[in-house]
Design an enzyme around this catalytic site. Structure first.
Site, PDB file in Angstrom:
ATOM      1  CE  LYS A  82      -1.131  -3.524   1.249  1.00  0.00           C
ATOM      2  NZ  LYS A  82      -2.502  -3.745   0.724  1.00  0.00           N
TER       3      LYS A  82
ATOM      4  NE  ARG B  16      -2.720   3.198   1.361  1.00  0.00           N
ATOM      5  CZ  ARG B  16      -2.714   2.110   2.128  1.00  0.00           C
ATOM      6  NH1 ARG B  16      -1.635   1.764   2.773  1.00  0.00           N
ATOM      7  NH2 ARG B  16      -3.794   1.385   2.239  1.00  0.00           N
TER       8      ARG B  16
ATOM      9  NE  ARG C 136      -8.946  -6.815   6.742  1.00  0.00           N
ATOM     10  CZ  ARG C 136      -8.199  -6.019   5.987  1.00  0.00           C
ATOM     11  NH1 ARG C 136      -6.939  -6.326   5.757  1.00  0.00           N
ATOM     12  NH2 ARG C 136      -8.710  -4.925   5.458  1.00  0.00           N
TER      13      ARG C 136
END
Ligand code: AP5
Ligand code: MG
Length: 190
Positions: A14, A89, A128
């Site tokens: 995202k 969410r 990441r």
């Protein structure tokens, strides 16, 4: 104003895709996760509340993120719309967003979903972790909790937006450029 929701599991890409999307469509990017990390770094009261929850992979309370979104809508000008990344969410957050926008006769423009399998979530987040050092990326248990929380609390939003006729999915497996093109194909329709 356009109101796009950038949807997808943790680590779907995202944040990666948001940069090109805001540039092409003149949107303001709102990542609730990034805003919360900023509060943590600044040592605010809100940051202190969020820190423990985020580092365990749990959600912060709905009213906290809803307040953050309201604040951005109120203060940001000079754009054609907003790109909501990581919000809503929960169903309660989606309902709060709908009523917030309804006050000005507006509504969600479209939900653009980046979908990848759970195994790839783990792989991308571990990648990441080596580059960004996010506290919630450091442990496999926390990543698994984020995945489980996504399935339990966030996935029901797919039906919510499908029912509203606002759900559009881009296959999230592929190169960053391939996925960007899939997203642009969806967004060009609005
Ligand atoms: P948040 O920051 O939103 O985290 P997240 O949803 O878990 O999503 P990520 O930021 O981890 O993933 P991403 O989809 O942005 O992926 P990225 O582009 O970085 O939220 C953090 C926490 O804050 C939550 O857990 C919660 O506690 C709290 N919070 C936030 N919002 C909340 C809300 N609304 N309500 C309650 N609590 C909230 O990509 C991941 C990696 O993959 C990168 O290294 C990237 O380079 C790589 N990558 C991207 N695309 C590709 C590709 N196509 N191929 C290969 N690698 C790729
Ligand atoms: Mg992100």
């Amino acid at each position: 104003m356009k109101y796009y929701i950038l949807f997808g599991p943790p680590g779907a890409g995202k944040g990666t895709q948001a940069t090109a999307m805001v540039e092409k469509y003149n949107l303001h990017h709102i990542s609730t996760g990034a805003l919360l990390r900023k509060e943590i770094a600044a040592g605010t009261e809100l940051g202190a509340l969020a820190k423990d929850l985020i580092e365990k992979g749990n959600f912060v309370p709905d009213e906290v993120v809803v307040g953050m979104i309201e604040n951005e809508f109120r203060t940001v000008t000079g754009v054609d719309g907003f790109l909501l990344d990581g919000f809503p969410r929960t169903i309660a957050q989606a309902q709060a967003l709908d009523s917030m926008l309804a006050k000005s006769g507006e509504g969600v423009t479209a939900t653009v979903s980046i979908m990848i399998p759970d195994a790839m979530v783990m792989e991308r987040i571990k990648g990441r972790a080596l580059k960004e050092g996010r506290a919630d990326d450091a442990s496999e248990d926390v990543i698994n909790n984020r995945i489980a929380t996504y399935h339990a609390q966030t996935e029901p939003l797919i039906e919510y937006y499908k029912t509203a006729g606002k759900y559009h999915e881009a296959e999230g497996v592929g190169t960053i450029e391939e996925i960007r093109e899939r997203i642009f194909t969806i967004m060009d329709k609005f």
